[in-house]
Design an enzyme around this catalytic site. Structure first.
Site, PDB file in Angstrom:
ATOM      1  N   LYS A 182       1.809   3.281   3.613  1.00 12.16           N
ATOM      2  CA  LYS A 182       1.431   4.077   4.784  1.00 12.16           C
ATOM      3  C   LYS A 182       2.192   3.627   6.041  1.00 12.16           C
ATOM      4  O   LYS A 182       2.838   2.584   6.040  1.00 12.16           O
ATOM      5  CB  LYS A 182      -0.082   4.018   4.980  1.00 12.16           C
ATOM      6  CG  LYS A 182      -0.869   4.524   3.750  1.00 12.16           C
ATOM      7  CD  LYS A 182      -0.853   6.031   3.600  1.00 12.16           C
ATOM      8  CE  LYS A 182      -1.137   6.595   2.229  1.00 12.16           C
ATOM      9  NZ  LYS A 182      -2.419   6.371   1.622  1.00 12.16           N
TER      10      LYS A 182
HETATM   11  C1  LIG Z   1      -3.463   6.784   0.449  1.00 10.68           C
HETATM   12  C2  LIG Z   1      -4.500   7.829   0.569  1.00 10.68           C
HETATM   13  C3  LIG Z   1      -5.873   7.553   0.488  1.00 10.68           C
HETATM   14  C4  LIG Z   1      -6.401   6.225   0.049  1.00 10.68           C
HETATM   15  O1  LIG Z   1      -6.046   5.171   0.856  1.00 10.68           O
HETATM   16  P1  LIG Z   1      -6.412   3.680   0.397  1.00 10.68           P
HETATM   17  O2  LIG Z   1      -6.276   2.883   1.651  1.00 10.68           O
HETATM   18  O3  LIG Z   1      -5.432   3.308  -0.660  1.00 10.68           O
HETATM   19  O4  LIG Z   1      -7.806   3.693  -0.115  1.00 10.68           O
HETATM   20  C5  LIG Z   1      -6.782   8.565   0.753  1.00 10.68           C
HETATM   21  N1  LIG Z   1      -6.381   9.812   1.055  1.00 10.68           N
HETATM   22  C6  LIG Z   1      -5.070  10.133   1.110  1.00 10.68           C
HETATM   23  C7  LIG Z   1      -4.692  11.530   1.481  1.00 10.68           C
HETATM   24  C8  LIG Z   1      -4.096   9.171   0.844  1.00 10.68           C
HETATM   25  O5  LIG Z   1      -2.792   9.512   0.858  1.00 10.68           O
END
Ligand SMILES: *Cc1c(COP(=O)(O)O)cnc(C)c1O
Length: 390
Positions: free
Chosen positions: A186
């Site tokens: 991210k």
């Molecule tokens: C990455 C992601 C998540 C989950 O994030 P985590 O921190 O790994 O739990 C949830 N929703 C979307 C749209 C994502 O891309």
């Protein structure tokens, strides 16, 4: 070029000496779990977003789940969301005992279709979870006014949307609660981690308690100087809080977010420059004053009927040319669990299905050089030229 074995990776975290030093400092401090760094990170993130409260958690998934629990969602309730998202968005709804109800996406923004959203509200509906796909914000005015009118709460999945804004206001201040992700791919990473922001003191307190066993005070308050060993269990909570190792990483990343975003923006601008006007591509919606884009993903679409190869073959060609690509997302209704449990067919959500068959996410991360980006765009054009129907 920043290649690994000749392949430009689809994604890489952007970590430098400052992050490494911060983590070492925390390791040497003797305090690893939730403590002063977590508090500092919450405060810094809250301030950056402009929200009243921020609760650091161990993932966006946890943040979404705890928020639903705090909102009182459970068995018999329905939660509206998009099928064009990651597994976590709908799994957390099922974990509360509630039922996810999917709403197809809008063909341009790839976000939840608000006209259709309205038609799916029933007396069981409790919450709407909009997802800001790729970092492009949903129309929060329309979603919030619909929610208000129908007595629903809004929890946005902002895993892609830091830092994003809608009409000049940061995502993270516009819903009842917002969950961010600091997963390794991210825009900002803590390795694993997440943050919930809210302006609602009651929700904030509930989420905080739920994240730490339902304890009346956290370990830092119990074991630091002047702390007391005493605590009370207010209800059986979960174990989802952040730790100080992750938070120390997050503090450095937050300080670098403008610098990292500026690199992302240069890459995005280069992609638009080099890929605009090609008849076989549909480029993503651009940011403007209303829609402040976090540019987590740069997802192109292959225009149907213009290339002699499928999306899958296009991705294979990109890989063969040394460019890692990905597909966001395989719509949830097309996965075996949702297909079998709810009897969905691919065409149950025709826009999500059609979009899925044509999408390719190009590498976009602040560790990439502009030369890397030029190589990606050139490769797209070469493959497009080779397979274009003339
Ligand atoms: C990455 C992601 C998540 C989950 O994030 P985590 O921190 O790994 O739990 C949830 N929703 C979307 C749209 C994502 O891309």
């Amino acid at each position: 070029m920043s290649t690994q074995n000749g392949l430009l990776p689809f994604s890489l975290p952007d970590l430098g000496d400052k992050e490494i030093e911060a983590v070492i400092h925390t390791l040497k401090s003797g305090w690893l779990s939730i403590g002063p760094k977590t508090k500092q990170f919450e405060e810094a993130f809250r301030t950056r977003i402009g929200a009243e409260f921020a609760i650091a958690v161990n993932s966006c998934t946890s943040g979404l789940f705890l928020s639903l629990v705090a909102m009182g969602v459970g068995v018999g309730d329905e939660v509206l969301t998009t099928p064009f998202t990651f597994a976590a968005t709908a799994a957390v709804i099922l974990h509360t005992g509630a039922t996810p109800v999917f709403v197809d996406i809008d063909e341009k923004s790839l976000n939840i279709n608000v006209d259709e959203l309205e038609t799916k509200i029933t007396e069981r509906t409790k919450v709407i979870i909009p997802v800001h796909f790729a970092g492009y914000p949903c129309d929060m005015d329309r979603i919030n006014s619909l929610a208000k009118e129908r007595g629903l709460r809004v929890l946005d999945d902002a895993a892609h949307a830091f830092p994003a804004s809608f009409k000049g206001k940061m995502i993270g201040t516009l819903a009842d609660a917002t969950a961010f992700s600091f997963y390794a791919t991210k825009n900002l990473t803590t390795g694993e981690g997440g943050m919930v922001t809210t302006n609602d003191p009651e929700l904030a307190q509930k989420i905080r308690l739920l994240s730490l066993h339902g304890l009346s005070r956290d370990a830092w308050k119990r074991y630091s100087a002047g702390g007391s060993w005493y605590y009370e269990v207010l209800f059986p909570g979960y174990k989802c809080h952040m730790n100080d190792i992750s938070a120390s990483l997050g503090l450095v990343q937050l300080n670098r977010i403008d610098e990292m975003m500026s690199r992302r923006m240069s890459i995005v601008n280069l992609y638009f420059e080099m890929l605009r006007g090609l008849d076989y591509l549909i480029l993503p919606e651009e940011a403007n004053e209303r829609y402040g884009h976090a540019w987590h993903l740069f997802t192109i679409r292959l225009r149907p009927g213009r290339l002699r190869i499928s999306r899958d073959e296009f991705v294979d060609e990109m890989n063969r040319a040394g460019v890692g690509c990905s597909v966001h997302f395989i719509p949830l209704h097309m996965h075996p669990f949702y297909r079998d449990r709810f009897g969905f067919r691919p065409e149950s959500f025709p826009v999500a299905e059609r979009v899925f068959r044509s999408i390719v996410s190009l590498p976009l991360y602040s560790k990439m050089s502009l030369d890397d980006a030029r190589h990606v765009a050139t490769t797209v054009r070469e493959i497009g030229d080779r397979y274009r129907i003339r």
